[in-house]
Design a protein around this motif. Structure first.
Motif, PDB file in Angstrom:
ATOM      1  N   LEU A  43       0.821  -1.216   0.000  1.00  0.00           N
ATOM      2  CA  LEU A  43       0.000   0.000   0.000  1.00  0.00           C
ATOM      3  C   LEU A  43       0.856   1.267   0.000  1.00  0.00           C
ATOM      4  O   LEU A  43       0.410   2.316  -0.461  1.00  0.00           O
ATOM      5  CB  LEU A  43      -0.930  -0.002   1.213  1.00  0.00           C
ATOM      6  CG  LEU A  43      -2.128  -0.957   1.101  1.00  0.00           C
ATOM      7  CD1 LEU A  43      -2.834  -1.098   2.433  1.00  0.00           C
ATOM      8  CD2 LEU A  43      -3.100  -0.470   0.031  1.00  0.00           C
ATOM      9  N   GLU A  44       2.094   1.180   0.512  1.00  0.00           N
ATOM     10  CA  GLU A  44       3.000   2.325   0.417  1.00  0.00           C
ATOM     11  C   GLU A  44       3.348   2.612  -1.048  1.00  0.00           C
ATOM     12  O   GLU A  44       3.510   3.760  -1.459  1.00  0.00           O
ATOM     13  CB  GLU A  44       4.287   2.055   1.202  1.00  0.00           C
ATOM     14  CG  GLU A  44       4.091   2.108   2.712  1.00  0.00           C
ATOM     15  CD  GLU A  44       5.341   1.689   3.466  1.00  0.00           C
ATOM     16  OE1 GLU A  44       5.274   1.586   4.698  1.00  0.00           O
ATOM     17  OE2 GLU A  44       6.386   1.445   2.816  1.00  0.00           O
ATOM     18  N   ILE A  45       3.442   1.532  -1.841  1.00  0.00           N
ATOM     19  CA  ILE A  45       3.748   1.682  -3.270  1.00  0.00           C
ATOM     20  C   ILE A  45       2.517   2.157  -4.024  1.00  0.00           C
ATOM     21  O   ILE A  45       2.594   3.028  -4.889  1.00  0.00           O
ATOM     22  CB  ILE A  45       4.236   0.337  -3.854  1.00  0.00           C
ATOM     23  CG1 ILE A  45       5.523  -0.107  -3.150  1.00  0.00           C
ATOM     24  CG2 ILE A  45       4.470   0.444  -5.362  1.00  0.00           C
ATOM     25  CD1 ILE A  45       5.942  -1.521  -3.480  1.00  0.00           C
ATOM     26  N   ASP A  46       1.349   1.566  -3.707  1.00  0.00           N
ATOM     27  CA  ASP A  46       0.109   1.913  -4.407  1.00  0.00           C
ATOM     28  C   ASP A  46      -1.022   2.037  -3.384  1.00  0.00           C
ATOM     29  O   ASP A  46      -1.762   1.085  -3.136  1.00  0.00           O
ATOM     30  CB  ASP A  46      -0.222   0.830  -5.447  1.00  0.00           C
ATOM     31  CG  ASP A  46      -1.457   1.170  -6.264  1.00  0.00           C
ATOM     32  OD1 ASP A  46      -1.882   0.327  -7.057  1.00  0.00           O
ATOM     33  OD2 ASP A  46      -1.999   2.278  -6.097  1.00  0.00           O
ATOM     34  N   PRO A  47      -1.152   3.212  -2.745  1.00  0.00           N
ATOM     35  CA  PRO A  47      -2.140   3.374  -1.664  1.00  0.00           C
ATOM     36  C   PRO A  47      -3.578   3.134  -2.093  1.00  0.00           C
ATOM     37  O   PRO A  47      -4.425   2.862  -1.254  1.00  0.00           O
ATOM     38  CB  PRO A  47      -1.947   4.846  -1.238  1.00  0.00           C
ATOM     39  CG  PRO A  47      -0.582   5.211  -1.714  1.00  0.00           C
ATOM     40  CD  PRO A  47      -0.367   4.446  -2.975  1.00  0.00           C
ATOM     41  N   LYS A  48      -3.885   3.221  -3.386  1.00  0.00           N
ATOM     42  CA  LYS A  48      -5.262   3.064  -3.856  1.00  0.00           C
ATOM     43  C   LYS A  48      -5.572   1.630  -4.277  1.00  0.00           C
ATOM     44  O   LYS A  48      -6.663   1.351  -4.769  1.00  0.00           O
ATOM     45  CB  LYS A  48      -5.518   3.997  -5.047  1.00  0.00           C
ATOM     46  CG  LYS A  48      -5.548   5.449  -4.656  1.00  0.00           C
ATOM     47  CD  LYS A  48      -6.758   5.743  -3.822  1.00  0.00           C
ATOM     48  CE  LYS A  48      -6.820   7.202  -3.422  1.00  0.00           C
ATOM     49  NZ  LYS A  48      -7.940   7.468  -2.522  1.00  0.00           N
ATOM     50  N   LEU A 306      -4.879   5.570 -14.078  1.00  0.00           N
ATOM     51  CA  LEU A 306      -4.405   5.804 -12.722  1.00  0.00           C
ATOM     52  C   LEU A 306      -5.347   6.834 -12.107  1.00  0.00           C
ATOM     53  O   LEU A 306      -5.739   7.796 -12.776  1.00  0.00           O
ATOM     54  CB  LEU A 306      -2.979   6.362 -12.736  1.00  0.00           C
ATOM     55  CG  LEU A 306      -1.908   5.497 -13.392  1.00  0.00           C
ATOM     56  CD1 LEU A 306      -0.604   6.272 -13.518  1.00  0.00           C
ATOM     57  CD2 LEU A 306      -1.687   4.228 -12.593  1.00  0.00           C
ATOM     58  N   THR A 307      -5.721   6.661 -10.845  1.00  0.00           N
ATOM     59  CA  THR A 307      -6.666   7.591 -10.221  1.00  0.00           C
ATOM     60  C   THR A 307      -6.071   8.221  -8.967  1.00  0.00           C
ATOM     61  O   THR A 307      -5.280   7.602  -8.249  1.00  0.00           O
ATOM     62  CB  THR A 307      -7.978   6.882  -9.846  1.00  0.00           C
ATOM     63  OG1 THR A 307      -7.698   5.817  -8.916  1.00  0.00           O
ATOM     64  CG2 THR A 307      -8.664   6.331 -11.085  1.00  0.00           C
ATOM     65  N   ALA A 308      -6.465   9.476  -8.718  1.00  0.00           N
ATOM     66  CA  ALA A 308      -6.027  10.202  -7.525  1.00  0.00           C
ATOM     67  C   ALA A 308      -7.163  11.093  -7.060  1.00  0.00           C
ATOM     68  O   ALA A 308      -7.837  11.721  -7.872  1.00  0.00           O
ATOM     69  CB  ALA A 308      -4.788  11.038  -7.847  1.00  0.00           C
ATOM     70  N   LEU A 317       1.936   9.907  -7.937  1.00  0.00           N
ATOM     71  CA  LEU A 317       1.842   8.930  -9.024  1.00  0.00           C
ATOM     72  C   LEU A 317       2.724   9.329 -10.200  1.00  0.00           C
ATOM     73  O   LEU A 317       3.313   8.468 -10.864  1.00  0.00           O
ATOM     74  CB  LEU A 317       0.384   8.802  -9.485  1.00  0.00           C
ATOM     75  CG  LEU A 317      -0.588   8.171  -8.491  1.00  0.00           C
ATOM     76  CD1 LEU A 317      -2.020   8.254  -9.019  1.00  0.00           C
ATOM     77  CD2 LEU A 317      -0.223   6.713  -8.226  1.00  0.00           C
ATOM     78  N   LEU A 318       2.848  10.620 -10.458  1.00  0.00           N
ATOM     79  CA  LEU A 318       3.666  11.089 -11.576  1.00  0.00           C
ATOM     80  C   LEU A 318       5.152  10.864 -11.330  1.00  0.00           C
ATOM     81  O   LEU A 318       5.939  10.860 -12.275  1.00  0.00           O
ATOM     82  CB  LEU A 318       3.394  12.578 -11.830  1.00  0.00           C
ATOM     83  CG  LEU A 318       2.039  12.900 -12.467  1.00  0.00           C
ATOM     84  CD1 LEU A 318       1.818  14.405 -12.540  1.00  0.00           C
ATOM     85  CD2 LEU A 318       1.934  12.283 -13.864  1.00  0.00           C
TER      86      LEU A 318
END
Length: 400
Positions: A43-48, A306-308, A317-318
């Motif tokens: 989740l640290e790499i991809d929190p979503k 990708l969503t934010a 993410l960028l």
């Protein structure tokens, strides 16, 4: 030779999957605390990442049920967490019944109540997505007219793409069945389902009255699709470096696929091996439901999304990847950067200077629109907007 480097957009999925595979092994060994550490790293790499969030929830439920130090037995009382789960289950069952009755407005109200209890609830997000899809279709089915029929779309993928990632909703399919399909995808994404996951699936089937026949048919579809998707990612990322036949044998074993099933999915496998890489879109908006709905529709048109929910998250993410285009809302709340500030930061990054940037907004003030255009924003899209307009704008900018 493998060299250590910062995760790119292409390698994020693999890094996340690696931590989740490690967590799965630790769960099977009963090392729940260590499994939590692995999922938290993912989740640290991809929190979503919904898979990681759901996995973490399941581990914590197992931890809560694990035997503690023996103590004087007390009459068991339902915990706050148990009451919350029971309340959510009741709301989702009600939403399911309302969907069958085509009362989408009341069904959505039930789902909103779930979000009020648990804003990140995976099942509620699946229901919200399903309701949005059905609500969108309803007016078209009730009042068709020749004038409203659009001409055949010019935007067709060059290769016929089998349905792998997109939800396989079929006319008349219950929302609970669609939700169960998504849960199966989550559990099959990294290989065979564990005994613990089997027990979780059984609870869900009992809760939503899903028959064994429905479950078995869904699981076989999802199992083969997960196998094909794993092969597609491996080919795309260049992870297959040894004899291809050896890799296929290993993957069939990992996903419990027979040779007969492999041959029956040969067309999908051929597509997975030769499919062109989809162009990616970074989508930023602080409305979770709109974000989920737009992302689903864009993925259905062949894009990686990708969503934010904030500019700050989008900037994170960028750092990991460079999308083909950025679509951002204008306002994100008082505590967050605005879409204009986001645009300025993107343009100040030499790596992102040529990435098209689209702004969305519910503000109809033409002065705001003109100001954004003068700054160099590629396009300004007024909310609420037609999906076809958004698609046409995105495709036009990607071609220019």
């Amino acid at each position: 030779m493998i060299t250590k480097k910062n995760p790119s957009g292409d390698s994020v999925k693999e890094l996340v999957a690696r931590h989740l595979r490690a967590a799965d092994i630790l769960v099977k060994e009963g090392s729940l605390a260590e499994a939590v550490v692995q999922v938290e790293r993912a989740l640290e790499i991809d929190p979503k990442n919904y898979y990681a969030r759901s996995f973490l929830d399941r581990i914590r439920i197992q931890q809560s049920k694990a035997p503690k130090t023996p103590a004087t037995p007390e009459p068991s009382k339902p915990s706050m967490e148990d009451r919350k789960i029971e309340q959510i289950s009741l709301l989702l069952r009600t939403a399911d019944q309302l969907l069958v009755a085509k009362n989408y407005k009341l069904a959505r109200q039930q789902v909103d109540k779930v979000f009020a209890i648990d804003p990140q609830n995976y099942y509620a997000k699946t229901y919200a997505e399903r309701i949005a899809k059905l609500s969108e279709k309803e007016p078209k089915e009730s009042s068709p007219s020749p004038a409203s029929v659009s001409p055949p779309e010019a935007r067709k993928p060059q290769l016929p793409q089998p349905e792998i990632d997109a939800p396989r909703w079929t006319p008349g399919e219950r929302a609970s069945v669609a939700m169960y399909r998504e849960l199966l995808k989550e559990m099959w994404f990294d290989g065979k389902i564990s005994d613990g996951e089997r027990k979780e699936l059984k609870k869900v089937r009992d809760l939503f009255k899903i028959t064994d026949e429905e479950a078995n048919e869904l699981e076989k579809q999802v199992q083969i699709d997960a196998y094909v998707e794993a092969l597609r990612i491996a080919w795309r990322d260049g992870a297959i470096t040894q004899s291809e036949n050896d890799v296929l044998v290993m993957m069939r074993e990992k996903f419990n696929i027979s040779m007969e099933e492999h041959l029956s999915a040969e067309a999908k496998i051929l597509w997975a091996k030769n499919a062109p890489r989809a162009k990616s879109i970074l989508l930023a908006d602080d409305e979770p439901t709109l974000l989920l709905t737009l992302a689903t529709k864009l993925r259905g048109h062949g894009y990686e999304v990708l969503t934010a929910e904030s500019v700050e998250k989008a900037l994170e993410l960028l750092q990991q990847s460079t999308p083909a285009i950025i679509v951002s809302d204008l306002l994100f709340g008082e505590a967050h950067l605005t879409g204009i500030e986001f645009y300025q930061r993107v343009r100040n990054d030499a790596r992102l200077q040529n990435v098209p940037f689209l702004l969305m907004s519910g503000i109809s003030d033409e002065f705001v629109v003109r100001a954004g255009m003068r700054l160099g924003v590629d396009s300004f899209i007024q909310k609420p907007f037609d999906l076809e307009l958004l698609l046409a704008t995105i495709e036009g900018k990607l071609k220019s």
